[in-house]
Design a protein around this motif. Structure first.
Motif, PDB file in Angstrom:
ATOM      1  N   ALA A 105      -4.757   6.521  60.138  1.00 45.76           N
ATOM      2  CA  ALA A 105      -5.546   7.597  59.921  1.00 45.76           C
ATOM      3  C   ALA A 105      -4.361   8.124  60.021  1.00 45.76           C
ATOM      4  N   SER A 106      -3.299   7.990  61.740  1.00 44.19           N
ATOM      5  CA  SER A 106      -2.450   9.424  61.548  1.00 44.19           C
ATOM      6  C   SER A 106      -1.222   9.795  60.595  1.00 44.19           C
ATOM      7  N   ASP A 107      -1.194   9.018  59.847  1.00 45.62           N
ATOM      8  CA  ASP A 107      -0.111   9.011  58.567  1.00 45.62           C
ATOM      9  C   ASP A 107      -0.445   7.733  57.816  1.00 45.62           C
ATOM     10  N   PRO A 108      -1.041   8.465  56.403  1.00 45.53           N
ATOM     11  CA  PRO A 108      -1.878   7.708  55.513  1.00 45.53           C
ATOM     12  C   PRO A 108      -0.765   6.489  54.455  1.00 45.53           C
ATOM     13  N   ALA A 109       0.814   7.911  54.806  1.00 44.91           N
ATOM     14  CA  ALA A 109       1.433   7.462  53.728  1.00 44.91           C
ATOM     15  C   ALA A 109       2.623   5.947  55.010  1.00 44.91           C
ATOM     16  N   THR A 110       2.266   6.023  55.876  1.00 41.03           N
ATOM     17  CA  THR A 110       3.460   4.813  56.760  1.00 41.03           C
ATOM     18  C   THR A 110       3.472   3.859  55.932  1.00 41.03           C
ATOM     19  N   LEU A 111       4.686   2.890  56.397  1.00 39.14           N
ATOM     20  CA  LEU A 111       4.264   1.445  56.034  1.00 39.14           C
ATOM     21  C   LEU A 111       4.428   0.765  57.259  1.00 39.14           C
ATOM     22  N   ILE A 112       3.452   0.133  57.852  1.00 36.96           N
ATOM     23  CA  ILE A 112       2.560  -0.255  58.870  1.00 36.96           C
ATOM     24  C   ILE A 112       3.896  -1.848  59.024  1.00 36.96           C
ATOM     25  N   THR A 113       4.495  -2.041  60.269  1.00 36.47           N
ATOM     26  CA  THR A 113       4.826  -3.328  60.288  1.00 36.47           C
ATOM     27  C   THR A 113       5.215  -3.746  62.023  1.00 36.47           C
ATOM     28  N   ALA A 114       5.142  -4.935  62.725  1.00 36.35           N
ATOM     29  CA  ALA A 114       4.824  -5.476  63.644  1.00 36.35           C
ATOM     30  C   ALA A 114       5.198  -5.196  64.883  1.00 36.35           C
TER      31      ALA A 114
END
Ligand code: FES
Length: 81
Positions: free
Chosen positions: A23-32
């Motif tokens: 929600a904060s950044d739709p283009a972010t890559l989410i990592t552990a």
């Protein structure tokens, strides 16, 4: 369900962090690592990582943004020609 026993991180915590990051950044890559930081924790033994990653990948909002898909293949194709 507790996923990370060293830090007391539950599957609900992970899902909430993934939803918040998306929600904060739709283009972010989410990592552990980003999830640990978002929760104010650090990985310790790493024994939870397989279940941690499975929980992340099971989140509806985890998908890699379309514009970032296939980037690894592009340089290989350019170098092959
Ligand atoms: S169980 Fe998660 S870091 Fe140890």
């Amino acid at each position: 369900m507790i996923v990370c026993h060293c830090n007391g991180i539950s599957d609900t915590d992970i899902k909430s962090a993934v939803d918040w990051m998306r929600a904060s950044d739709p283009a972010t890559l989410i990592t552990a690592g980003k999830i640990y930081r978002a929760l104010g924790k650090r990985a310790d033994c790493g024994g939870c990582l397989p279940l941690f990653l499975d929980t992340m990948r099971g989140c509806d909002s985890f998908e890699v943004p379309m514009q970032l898909r296939g980037l690894r293949r592009a340089p290989t194709q350019v170098n092959a020609t």
